[in-house]
Enzyme design. Structure first.
Site, PDB file in Angstrom:
ATOM      1  N   LYS A  96      50.705  75.724 -25.206  1.00  0.00           N
ATOM      2  CA  LYS A  96      50.037  74.747 -25.615  1.00  0.00           C
ATOM      3  C   LYS A  96      49.191  74.125 -24.469  1.00  0.00           C
ATOM      4  CE  LYS A  96      50.858  69.946 -27.568  1.00  0.00           C
ATOM      5  NZ  LYS A  96      51.745  69.300 -28.067  1.00  0.00           N
ATOM      6  N   ARG A 111      46.840  62.152 -32.268  1.00  0.00           N
ATOM      7  CA  ARG A 111      47.285  60.858 -31.507  1.00  0.00           C
ATOM      8  C   ARG A 111      47.085  59.610 -32.410  1.00  0.00           C
ATOM      9  NH1 ARG A 111      45.843  63.067 -25.563  1.00  0.00           N
ATOM     10  NH2 ARG A 111      47.150  65.151 -25.743  1.00  0.00           N
ATOM     11  N   LYS A 127      48.264  64.741 -19.968  1.00  0.00           N
ATOM     12  CA  LYS A 127      49.466  65.486 -20.080  1.00  0.00           C
ATOM     13  C   LYS A 127      49.207  66.866 -19.196  1.00  0.00           C
ATOM     14  CE  LYS A 127      50.412  63.551 -24.668  1.00  0.00           C
ATOM     15  NZ  LYS A 127      51.138  63.899 -26.119  1.00  0.00           N
ATOM     16  N   GLU A 167      54.575  81.706 -19.999  1.00  0.00           N
ATOM     17  CA  GLU A 167      55.342  80.810 -20.902  1.00  0.00           C
ATOM     18  C   GLU A 167      56.003  81.465 -22.045  1.00  0.00           C
ATOM     19  OE1 GLU A 167      56.261  77.685 -20.601  1.00  0.00           O
ATOM     20  OE2 GLU A 167      55.114  76.822 -19.047  1.00  0.00           O
ATOM     21  N   LYS A 176      48.068  76.924 -29.209  1.00  0.00           N
ATOM     22  CA  LYS A 176      47.294  75.612 -29.895  1.00  0.00           C
ATOM     23  C   LYS A 176      46.476  75.044 -28.487  1.00  0.00           C
ATOM     24  CE  LYS A 176      49.015  71.091 -30.894  1.00  0.00           C
ATOM     25  NZ  LYS A 176      50.011  70.127 -30.530  1.00  0.00           N
ATOM     26  N   SER A 190      43.953  68.807 -34.898  1.00  0.00           N
ATOM     27  CA  SER A 190      43.306  67.550 -35.711  1.00  0.00           C
ATOM     28  C   SER A 190      41.856  67.746 -35.175  1.00  0.00           C
ATOM     29  CB  SER A 190      43.929  66.426 -35.193  1.00  0.00           C
ATOM     30  OG  SER A 190      43.946  66.334 -33.836  1.00  0.00           O
ATOM     31  N   TYR A 204      45.533  71.548 -41.303  1.00  0.00           N
ATOM     32  CA  TYR A 204      45.475  70.527 -42.151  1.00  0.00           C
ATOM     33  C   TYR A 204      44.466  70.896 -43.693  1.00  0.00           C
ATOM     34  CZ  TYR A 204      46.936  68.221 -38.100  1.00  0.00           C
ATOM     35  OH  TYR A 204      47.713  67.925 -37.153  1.00  0.00           O
TER      36      TYR A 204
END
Ligand code: PBG
Length: 337
Positions: free
Chosen positions: A207, A217, A230, A246, A261, A287, A326
């Site tokens: 990610k 968000r 982040k 990871e 992602k 999104s 979505y």
């Protein structure tokens, strides 16, 4: 233009004419290497408090936040369209967001009530529960914050408790999306200790610290709270070897499925992960990717409906076993026609 030029000598083709395979729909169908089916799609859903409530998200036209009763109805539609699983995200009321994120492990929180309502009404559909603190914390960060620092191990303790209440509420899959070190192993051990050996873990393993999460968000209400970025936990988008490490760590700690992602700008990662590990590999068309297609379509720059299906097939071609999108309900229905 002269019309009497000689026809060019094409004998160098040696009989190879790649366009033969593309001359008609039947032969294109016959040789298609990749197919997209409703079973490839996971539908992310935003839940809110209330009854018969639906609120729109300005940056995600066509996506609504749904109260639990409406989420149950949407889950039935998803099941009927052949979608195997939903990914739930709560928009926690502001007054319950605290810096310790304790609402994350309230067994009666919005997320848990949504999980249990959907599980009892539509038991056939898989429920994927996001675990991260940004949906519960007043800081908008995925971890606990002390003096501006994101605390790793303290965050993992809270995430473990959050995962357990979600599993008890009916989550089939725990999906940690926070990128803290060691969270998969800690959640796996805790689930096993609570006799949730069958509860799956889909880790958001690769990610990235991405600008494409902006509309999400807004949807969960963390964006306006977020101070800073982040980048101390989500991956640097210059890297892909680091992402493979990871993934390896998460698999080692007990992840059943891994995720990349965002999606479209990161399909190279999907291909590398699938080639390297041969495990169930998912990607999230996030999104901002959704928004790009919707807004570009609305502006007449691209054919929106065609872009939806082309983008989703691209994920399959890259090696995805499934896609969080979505567009899932719409795409599943179109595929079923
Ligand atoms: C929360 C979380 C995020 C997304 C899924 N889970 C946002 C973030 O990490 O800031 C993004 C999904 C999307 O953009 O559609 N940890």
């Amino acid at each position: 233009m002269s019309t009497n030029w000689p026809r060019h000598d094409m004998s160098f083709l040696n009989g190879h004419r790649p366009r033969r395979l593309r001359q008609a729909q039947w032969v294109r169908d016959l040789v298609a290497e990749t197919v997209l089916t409703p079973a490839d799609l996971i539908w992310p859903m935003f839940v809110i408090e209330g009854r018969n409530e639906k609120t729109s998200i300005a940056t995600m036209p066509g996506v609504d936040r749904l109260s639990i009763d409406l989420a149950v109805e949407a889950a039935k539609q998803a099941r009927d369209a052949g979608i195997p699983a939903l990914a739930l995200f709560p928009n926690t009321p502001g007054e319950l967001r605290t810096s310790d994120g304790r609402e994350a492990f309230n067994p009666d929180n919005l997320m848990c009530r949504a999980l249990s309502a959907i599980k009892s009404a539509v038991p056939e559909i898989g429920l994927i529960a996001d675990v991260a603190l940004d949906e519960y914390s007043s800081d908008g960060q995925d971890g606990l914050v002390r003096d501006g620092e994101i605390l790793n191990d303290e965050t993992v303790d809270v995430m473990v408790k959050s995962a357990i209440v979600q599993a008890r509420a009916g989550a089939d899959v725990i999906a940690p999306s926070d990128m803290m070190d060691g969270r998969v192993g800690a959640i796996r051990r805790a689930l096993d200790a609570e006799r949730f050996e069958q509860t799956l873990i889909m880790s958001y393993s690769a990610k990235y610290a991405s600008c494409f999460y902006g509309p999400f968000r807004d949807a969960v209400g963390s964006g306006s709270r977020l101070i800073g970025d982040k980048k101390t936990y989500q991956l640097d988008f210059a890297n892909s070897d680091e992402a493979l490490r990871e993934v390896a760590a998460d698999l080692d700690e007990g992840a059943d499925m891994v995720m990349v992602k965002p999606g479209m700008p990161y399909l190279d990662l999907v291909q590398r992960v699938k080639a390297e590990f041969s495990v169930p590999t998912f990607a999230y068309q996030v999104s901002g990717e959704y928004a790009m297609i919707e807004f570009a379509g609305a502006a007449g720059a691209i054919n929106r409906d065609a872009a939806v299906m082309e983008s989703l097939l691209g994920f399959k071609r890259a090696g995805c076993d499934g896609i969080l999108t979505y567009f899932a309900l719409e795409a599943a229905r179109r595929l079923g026609e």
